[in-house]
Motif scaffolding. Sequence first.
Motif, short mmCIF file in Angstrom:
data_model
loop_
_atom_site.label_atom_id
_atom_site.label_comp_id
_atom_site.label_asym_id
_atom_site.label_seq_id
_atom_site.Cartn_x
_atom_site.Cartn_y
_atom_site.Cartn_z
N PRO A 137 -7.50 8.31 5.37
CA PRO A 137 -6.86 7.99 6.65
C PRO A 137 -5.50 8.67 6.77
O PRO A 137 -4.77 8.82 5.78
CB PRO A 137 -6.72 6.46 6.60
N ALA A 138 -5.15 9.09 7.98
CA ALA A 138 -3.89 9.77 8.21
C ALA A 138 -2.72 8.82 7.99
O ALA A 138 -2.82 7.61 8.22
CB ALA A 138 -3.85 10.31 9.64
N ALA A 183 -1.27 -0.42 6.25
CA ALA A 183 -1.42 -0.13 4.82
C ALA A 183 -2.71 -0.71 4.28
O ALA A 183 -3.37 -0.13 3.40
CB ALA A 183 -0.21 -0.65 4.05
N ALA A 184 -3.11 -1.89 4.78
CA ALA A 184 -4.36 -2.51 4.35
C ALA A 184 -5.57 -1.69 4.77
O ALA A 184 -6.64 -1.85 4.20
CB ALA A 184 -4.47 -3.93 4.92
N ASP A 185 -5.40 -0.82 5.77
CA ASP A 185 -6.48 0.08 6.18
C ASP A 185 -6.59 1.29 5.27
O ASP A 185 -7.40 2.18 5.52
CB ASP A 185 -6.25 0.56 7.62
N GLY A 186 -5.75 1.36 4.25
CA GLY A 186 -5.78 2.48 3.31
C GLY A 186 -4.85 3.61 3.68
O GLY A 186 -4.95 4.71 3.13
N ARG A 187 -3.92 3.36 4.60
CA ARG A 187 -3.01 4.41 5.05
C ARG A 187 -1.72 4.42 4.25
O ARG A 187 -1.27 3.39 3.76
CB ARG A 187 -2.70 4.23 6.54
N ASP A 188 -1.13 5.60 4.17
CA ASP A 188 0.22 5.75 3.61
C ASP A 188 1.19 5.43 4.74
O ASP A 188 1.25 6.15 5.74
CB ASP A 188 0.39 7.20 3.12
N VAL A 189 1.94 4.34 4.61
CA VAL A 189 2.75 3.83 5.71
C VAL A 189 4.22 3.81 5.33
O VAL A 189 4.59 3.36 4.23
CB VAL A 189 2.32 2.40 6.11
N THR A 190 5.06 4.30 6.24
CA THR A 190 6.51 4.20 6.12
C THR A 190 7.01 3.31 7.25
O THR A 190 6.60 3.49 8.40
CB THR A 190 7.17 5.58 6.20
N LEU A 191 7.88 2.37 6.91
CA LEU A 191 8.45 1.45 7.90
C LEU A 191 9.95 1.70 8.01
O LEU A 191 10.68 1.61 7.01
CB LEU A 191 8.20 0.00 7.50
N VAL A 192 10.40 2.02 9.22
CA VAL A 192 11.82 2.17 9.51
C VAL A 192 12.25 0.92 10.27
O VAL A 192 11.80 0.69 11.40
CB VAL A 192 12.11 3.43 10.34
N THR A 193 13.11 0.11 9.66
CA THR A 193 13.50 -1.15 10.26
C THR A 193 14.87 -1.57 9.75
O THR A 193 15.35 -1.03 8.73
CB THR A 193 12.47 -2.25 9.95
N ALA A 194 15.50 -2.49 10.43
CA ALA A 194 16.82 -2.98 10.02
C ALA A 194 16.67 -4.12 9.02
O ALA A 194 15.92 -5.07 9.25
CB ALA A 194 17.61 -3.45 11.25
N THR A 249 3.71 12.42 11.88
CA THR A 249 2.58 12.96 12.64
C THR A 249 1.95 11.92 13.57
O THR A 249 1.15 12.26 14.42
CB THR A 249 1.50 13.49 11.68
N ALA A 250 2.31 10.66 13.40
CA ALA A 250 1.88 9.58 14.31
C ALA A 250 2.84 8.42 14.12
O ALA A 250 3.21 8.09 12.99
CB ALA A 250 0.45 9.15 14.02
N ILE A 251 3.22 7.79 15.24
CA ILE A 251 4.28 6.77 15.19
C ILE A 251 3.85 5.55 15.99
O ILE A 251 3.35 5.67 17.12
CB ILE A 251 5.60 7.32 15.77
N VAL A 295 4.32 -0.65 1.24
CA VAL A 295 4.90 0.10 2.35
C VAL A 295 6.19 0.75 1.88
O VAL A 295 7.01 0.11 1.21
CB VAL A 295 5.18 -0.83 3.55
N ARG A 296 6.40 2.01 2.22
CA ARG A 296 7.68 2.66 1.94
C ARG A 296 8.68 2.20 2.99
O ARG A 296 8.42 2.26 4.19
CB ARG A 296 7.53 4.17 1.99
N LEU A 297 9.86 1.74 2.54
CA LEU A 297 10.87 1.20 3.45
C LEU A 297 12.02 2.19 3.64
O LEU A 297 12.52 2.76 2.67
CB LEU A 297 11.43 -0.11 2.91
N ILE A 298 12.42 2.36 4.89
CA ILE A 298 13.66 3.04 5.22
C ILE A 298 14.49 2.03 5.99
O ILE A 298 14.15 1.67 7.13
CB ILE A 298 13.42 4.30 6.07
N ALA A 299 15.55 1.52 5.36
CA ALA A 299 16.33 0.43 5.94
C ALA A 299 17.47 0.96 6.79
O ALA A 299 18.24 1.83 6.36
CB ALA A 299 16.87 -0.46 4.83
#
Length: 481
Positions: free
Chosen positions: A4-5, A55-66, A133-135, A84-88
């Motif tokens: 998965p993308a 992420a449970a769908d098997g995707r590599d997920v990055t989360l940008v959040t406060a 590539t998708a948001i 999930v990779r976090l960018i705080a």
Amino acid sequence: MTTPAPLLVVGDALLDHDLSGRVERLAPDAPVPVVSDLRRDTRPGGAALAAWLAAADGRDVTLVTALGDDPASEALRAVLADRVRLIALPMSGALSSKTRVLAEGRPLLRLDDGGGRAREATAEGRRALAEATAILAADYGRGATDVLRDALAGAAARTPVVWDTHPRGQAPVPGVCLATPSAAEARAFAARTGGDRDPAADDELRTAARDAETLVTAWRAAAVAVTMGGRGALLSYGGTPLMVPSPVTVHGDACGAGDRFAATATGLLADGRHTEAAVRGAVHAATRYVAEGGAGTLGVGQAPEPAPSPAAGEPTDAALRTAARVRAAGGTVVAAGGCFDLLHAGHVALLQAARRTGDCLVVCVNSDASVRRRKGGGRPLVPLADRVRVLRALECVDAVAVFDEDTPERLLAELRPHIWAKGGDYARTDLPEASLVASWDGQVVLFPYLDGRSTSGIAERAALAPHPARLAPDGRPGARR
């Protein structure tokens, strides 16, 4: 199998708690219920829930959040760790959290705490948006999408951006691929644009269509999908809308269903699917999410698992959960079985008719070994994984389970369907599973079978058909020279 993308989720994260118990009496000092035998569950909420589900769908997920240094922020970091990779982003105040008090699964009270907001963007957050590539933008009105709005606008001009709107959030940036308001949110946002509701249009579908058309223009969005709960979603590109109905009516905890919808739609768009297919997949995913227990199944350390690959001898967990949830909600579980090798019109007619008799349809399919024992060494023509995939793609099929025996009695004993559907060609046959189905007051129901349709017949005709290598130069059967 295609990987998965990856996805980037940007938005406002929350921390959710459920206090679940039972109510047997009112308090002696006030007419309020007493909730006892409490169980506490913690899970991600808001944009964090969307990221968790992707992420449970098997995707590599990055989360940008406060996030801040408060206990709720630290708890959410722990919940998302290794998934999930976090960018705080810097936060002012404490992370928002909500606590639901439930009795027998029914919400009694909700407590909201923490009013933290994103303070500013960071170079790392902007870089992640520039490379995505998708948001999925999940705007809960706490500033994460506001401080990155210019970067989101730039991203929408070059890559699929799905905007999941919420009442306290802002309108999407121009150019988003898809916006996903609920019917109530679409009504509120359309009213902000000056769109008046037709007093005569009391029908929810008509109102949603008008609001979606208004918002496509006002937001300069490629498409708007208005989610309508158990009815499905209405997709509009600005003209005549497309209704994407829910495959089954389910009753349950819908908390987080919108996040499930948005995460699935974004993922499918990232995989290259067109918007209509993405919305259809999102409707099915949100329906399954509610049927299988919704937010109540997402306690800490219990991330939802992707649908398991079919394994011989064991039904899929999803099929059992679907049957259990529909039964618990008072619905009718229908099951049908077979090899479904070379799926043809006769199969489809049977499955469609069976689905119309109940609230969910579980298809029980023979494993490859079972098919070989029943049909001979040349079968199946189509391997199990492909047969399951084709069956799951049918609108009328809610779940698929696999059995390895010659007959499906063991699997039926686990599913315990109210109706066991068979084709009319079994009318004069004693079904070995009939007495088993009757043991739990189930019923065997026969449905008309389309004449002249069979896998064996199709295979024989295909074998006799002239092969291109055996055609004469004029196109007639014969040896090529």
